[in-house]
Design an enzyme around this catalytic site. Structure first.
Site, PDB file in Angstrom:
ATOM      1  N   SER A 179     -10.870   0.406   3.543  1.00  0.00           N
ATOM      2  CA  SER A 179     -10.025   0.212   4.731  1.00  0.00           C
ATOM      3  C   SER A 179      -9.436   1.548   5.154  1.00  0.00           C
ATOM      4  CB  SER A 179      -8.877  -0.746   4.420  1.00  0.00           C
ATOM      5  OG  SER A 179      -9.400  -1.925   3.883  1.00  0.00           O
TER       6      SER A 179
ATOM      7  N   GLU B 227      -4.457   4.490   6.294  1.00  0.00           N
ATOM      8  CA  GLU B 227      -4.181   4.205   4.883  1.00  0.00           C
ATOM      9  C   GLU B 227      -4.638   5.383   4.020  1.00  0.00           C
ATOM     10  OE1 GLU B 227      -5.193   0.150   3.462  1.00  0.00           O
ATOM     11  OE2 GLU B 227      -6.166   1.175   1.797  1.00  0.00           O
TER      12      GLU B 227
ATOM     13  N   ARG C 189       0.835  -1.211   0.000  1.00  0.00           N
ATOM     14  CA  ARG C 189       0.000   0.000   0.000  1.00  0.00           C
ATOM     15  C   ARG C 189       0.869   1.261   0.000  1.00  0.00           C
ATOM     16  NH1 ARG C 189      -2.428  -3.750  -0.652  1.00  0.00           N
ATOM     17  NH2 ARG C 189      -4.378  -4.453   0.274  1.00  0.00           N
TER      18      ARG C 189
HETATM   19  C1  LIG Z   1     -15.500   0.814  -0.517  1.00  0.00           C
HETATM   20  C2  LIG Z   1     -14.008   0.976  -0.744  1.00  0.00           C
HETATM   21  C3  LIG Z   1     -13.211  -0.148  -0.880  1.00  0.00           C
HETATM   22  C4  LIG Z   1     -11.829  -0.031  -1.097  1.00  0.00           C
HETATM   23  N1  LIG Z   1     -11.086  -1.166  -1.225  1.00  0.00           N
HETATM   24  C5  LIG Z   1      -9.750  -1.082  -1.458  1.00  0.00           C
HETATM   25  C6  LIG Z   1      -8.961  -2.268  -1.611  1.00  0.00           C
HETATM   26  O1  LIG Z   1      -9.461  -3.380  -1.561  1.00  0.00           O
HETATM   27  N2  LIG Z   1      -7.625  -2.122  -1.840  1.00  0.00           N
HETATM   28  C7  LIG Z   1      -7.043  -0.898  -1.934  1.00  0.00           C
HETATM   29  O2  LIG Z   1      -5.823  -0.847  -2.149  1.00  0.00           O
HETATM   30  N3  LIG Z   1      -7.766   0.244  -1.788  1.00  0.00           N
HETATM   31  C8  LIG Z   1      -9.104   0.179  -1.561  1.00  0.00           C
HETATM   32  N4  LIG Z   1      -9.844   1.321  -1.396  1.00  0.00           N
HETATM   33  C9  LIG Z   1      -9.168   2.624  -1.444  1.00  0.00           C
HETATM   34  C10 LIG Z   1      -9.239   3.306  -2.843  1.00  0.00           C
HETATM   35  O3  LIG Z   1     -10.226   2.709  -3.625  1.00  0.00           O
HETATM   36  C11 LIG Z   1      -7.917   3.222  -3.596  1.00  0.00           C
HETATM   37  O4  LIG Z   1      -6.884   3.791  -2.827  1.00  0.00           O
HETATM   38  C12 LIG Z   1      -7.977   3.954  -4.943  1.00  0.00           C
HETATM   39  O5  LIG Z   1      -6.817   3.691  -5.689  1.00  0.00           O
HETATM   40  C13 LIG Z   1      -8.152   5.450  -4.794  1.00  0.00           C
HETATM   41  O6  LIG Z   1      -8.414   5.958  -6.073  1.00  0.00           O
HETATM   42  P1  LIG Z   1      -9.023   7.399  -6.257  1.00  0.00           P
HETATM   43  O7  LIG Z   1      -9.001   7.705  -7.706  1.00  0.00           O
HETATM   44  O8  LIG Z   1     -10.352   7.481  -5.602  1.00  0.00           O
HETATM   45  O9  LIG Z   1      -7.951   8.279  -5.496  1.00  0.00           O
HETATM   46  P2  LIG Z   1      -8.186   9.608  -4.659  1.00  0.00           P
HETATM   47  O10 LIG Z   1      -8.865   9.263  -3.377  1.00  0.00           O
HETATM   48  O11 LIG Z   1      -8.812  10.657  -5.494  1.00  0.00           O
HETATM   49  O12 LIG Z   1      -6.668   9.993  -4.355  1.00  0.00           O
HETATM   50  C14 LIG Z   1      -5.877   9.213  -3.503  1.00  0.00           C
HETATM   51  C15 LIG Z   1      -4.463   9.795  -3.476  1.00  0.00           C
HETATM   52  O13 LIG Z   1      -3.870   9.655  -4.764  1.00  0.00           O
HETATM   53  C16 LIG Z   1      -3.543  10.946  -5.311  1.00  0.00           C
HETATM   54  N5  LIG Z   1      -3.866  10.894  -6.726  1.00  0.00           N
HETATM   55  C17 LIG Z   1      -5.060  10.565  -7.295  1.00  0.00           C
HETATM   56  N6  LIG Z   1      -4.938  10.585  -8.640  1.00  0.00           N
HETATM   57  C18 LIG Z   1      -3.683  10.942  -8.918  1.00  0.00           C
HETATM   58  C19 LIG Z   1      -2.955  11.160 -10.126  1.00  0.00           C
HETATM   59  N7  LIG Z   1      -3.512  11.001 -11.326  1.00  0.00           N
HETATM   60  N8  LIG Z   1      -1.655  11.541 -10.037  1.00  0.00           N
HETATM   61  C20 LIG Z   1      -1.065  11.715  -8.831  1.00  0.00           C
HETATM   62  N9  LIG Z   1      -1.695  11.526  -7.657  1.00  0.00           N
HETATM   63  C21 LIG Z   1      -2.983  11.140  -7.704  1.00  0.00           C
HETATM   64  C22 LIG Z   1      -4.395  11.935  -4.544  1.00  0.00           C
HETATM   65  O14 LIG Z   1      -3.819  13.224  -4.542  1.00  0.00           O
HETATM   66  C23 LIG Z   1      -4.420  11.291  -3.173  1.00  0.00           C
HETATM   67  O15 LIG Z   1      -3.242  11.586  -2.487  1.00  0.00           O
HETATM   68  C24 LIG Z   1     -11.233   1.240  -1.179  1.00  0.00           C
HETATM   69  C25 LIG Z   1     -12.053   2.386  -1.068  1.00  0.00           C
HETATM   70  C26 LIG Z   1     -13.423   2.260  -0.857  1.00  0.00           C
HETATM   71  C27 LIG Z   1     -14.274   3.484  -0.775  1.00  0.00           C
END
Ligand SMILES: Cc1cc2nc3c(=O)[nH]c(=O)nc-3n(C[C@H](O)[C@H](O)[C@H](O)COP(=O)(O)OP(=O)(O)OC[C@H]3O[C@@H](n4cnc5c(N)ncnc54)[C@H](O)[C@@H]3O)c2cc1C
Length: 352
Positions: free
Chosen positions: A248, A344, A175
């Protein structure tokens, strides 16, 4: 074009109230040559599924909406090419190399690949968010992580320009990646992924095995594994549309063997996953549950009644409420087990 005072509530899965002072949708890479990208914006937003937003985000928020899935080279064969090795969980398929825009929805990408018989992402189905955020925390689930499939990450380095980073340069960990440790240096524009090839299914997680057994599937295909993971996730995780959450909230802590032995002597049913000779990973959800915090709440912020690792917004909580309650969870676990829980999720706009 930069917009002002834009609500981000519908752009974060916690459904937290938040307003971006300046908001820029990034739909084309050409926009990156604008001088505004010589310095890092205050916030780079993907699907908002791994962050706790505070109410005011000062400065510029860039919403990454870069689309597109490109097949690189040839070898994009379909399911008919599957050659299953007798009696094993392995497949040999011609490999497929994809370049995917950072704004593409991760789960849609997984479904797109499975529909075409391209395998490797099946354990990662139903993870919310965008492709561009996947390398940031090296998303993982059920024994797989995205780093295993990444061949390159395309970035915009503020003040420098476009660059391509190799997986080694991304320093992927559990992670974790370089992007978490160097915030404000890179914006990810696209990710290259290699699928198929010599592909071993990952079914060793107890929950996957139990679900496959329940479905009476003894020789699973990658699509079967995706179905099993889908069923498990739907039974355990709340739908953020109805109950705001970020999945998480805490990482599973990795503790020294001595700590594990001390706890195991007291709690016989303590689950654990060996990491190496000297370290053991403990399930944070179990610790929170046994500390009496599963389903607990303070006002509108709480932990999910079916999965203690998930913090939820019962409706109307602010980012501050979520953070305050998460600290209470950390403190309770610390007092009971002397184990530290690390968040996380990313805290955005938070100073304390
Ligand atoms: C119901 C649920 C279940 C989940 N299950 C999992 C799981 O099983 N495993 C897991 O690993 N995660 C899980 N997550 C967490 C999440 O889905 C992941 O971390 C996902 O990759 C976040 O993507 P996002 O586009 O929403 O990122 P955001 O929340 O928009 O951003 C997260 C971080 O990444 C940065 N970021 C986003 N896009 C970019 C980009 N293009 N360039 C540079 N930085 C960027 C942001 O600035 C921030 O710091 C879960 C979340 C939820 C709500």
């Amino acid at each position: 074009m930069i917009q002002h005072n834009v609500s981000l509530t519908r752009f974060n899965t916690f459904n937290l109230p938040s307003v971006a002072e300046q908001y820029l949708p990034l739909t084309k890479v050409e926009q990156l040559s604008d001088p505004v990208f010589n310095v890092a914006p205050q916030l780079v937003l993907g699907g908002g599924s791994n962050m706790v937003l505070l109410e005011q985000i000062k400065g510029l928020t860039v919403h990454v909406l870069l689309g597109g899935v490109e097949i690189l080279g040839d070898g994009a064969q379909g399911a008919k090419e599957v050659e299953k090795r007798n009696g094993s969980t392995g497949y040999h398929l011609p490999s497929v190399h994809l370049r995917v825009g950072a704004g593409v929805d991760w789960n849609q990408l997984v479904r797109y690949t499975l529909d075409r018989g391209w395998y490797g992402l099946e354990n990662l189905i139903l993870i919310p968010g965008t492709v561009g955020a996947a390398p940031v925390q090296n998303i993982g689930a059920y024994g797989a992580e995205v780093a295993e499939r990444i061949t390159a990450v395309h970035v915009w380095e503020y003040g420098v320009g476009a660059r391509v980073l190799s997986p080694e340069e991304c320093a992927f960990g559990y992670r974790d990646s370089r992007f978490k440790h160097e915030p404000g240096r890179f914006l990810i524009t696209a990710v290259d992924l290699r699928l198929n090839g010599d592909h071993e299914l990952k079914t060793s997680y107890g929950a996957i095995q139990a679900e496959l057994a329940r479905l009476a599937i003894s020789e699973p295909s990658p699509a079967d594994v995706a179905l099993a993971v889908t069923n498990i996730r739907r039974s355990k995780l709340p739908d953020w549309f109805f109950l705001g959450n970020s999945g998480s909230f805490f990482k599973n802590p990795v503790v020294p063997k001595e700590t594990y032995n001390r706890l195991k002597a007291r709690y016989e049913d303590l689950p654990s996953y060996p990491i190496d000779e000297n370290h053991v990973k403990l399930p944070a959800g179990w610790l929170i549950d046994r500390a009496g915090m599963k389903g607990a709440r303070d006002g509108q912020a709480g932990t999910y009644a079916l999965q203690a690792l998930v913090m939820v917004n019962h409706g109307g909580a602010s980012g501050q409420d979520i953070i305050n309650f998460s600290k209470k969870v950390q403190q309770t676990v610390r007092q009971k087990f002397d184990v530290e829980l690390e968040r996380e999720v990313q805290l955005i706009g938070w100073k304390g």
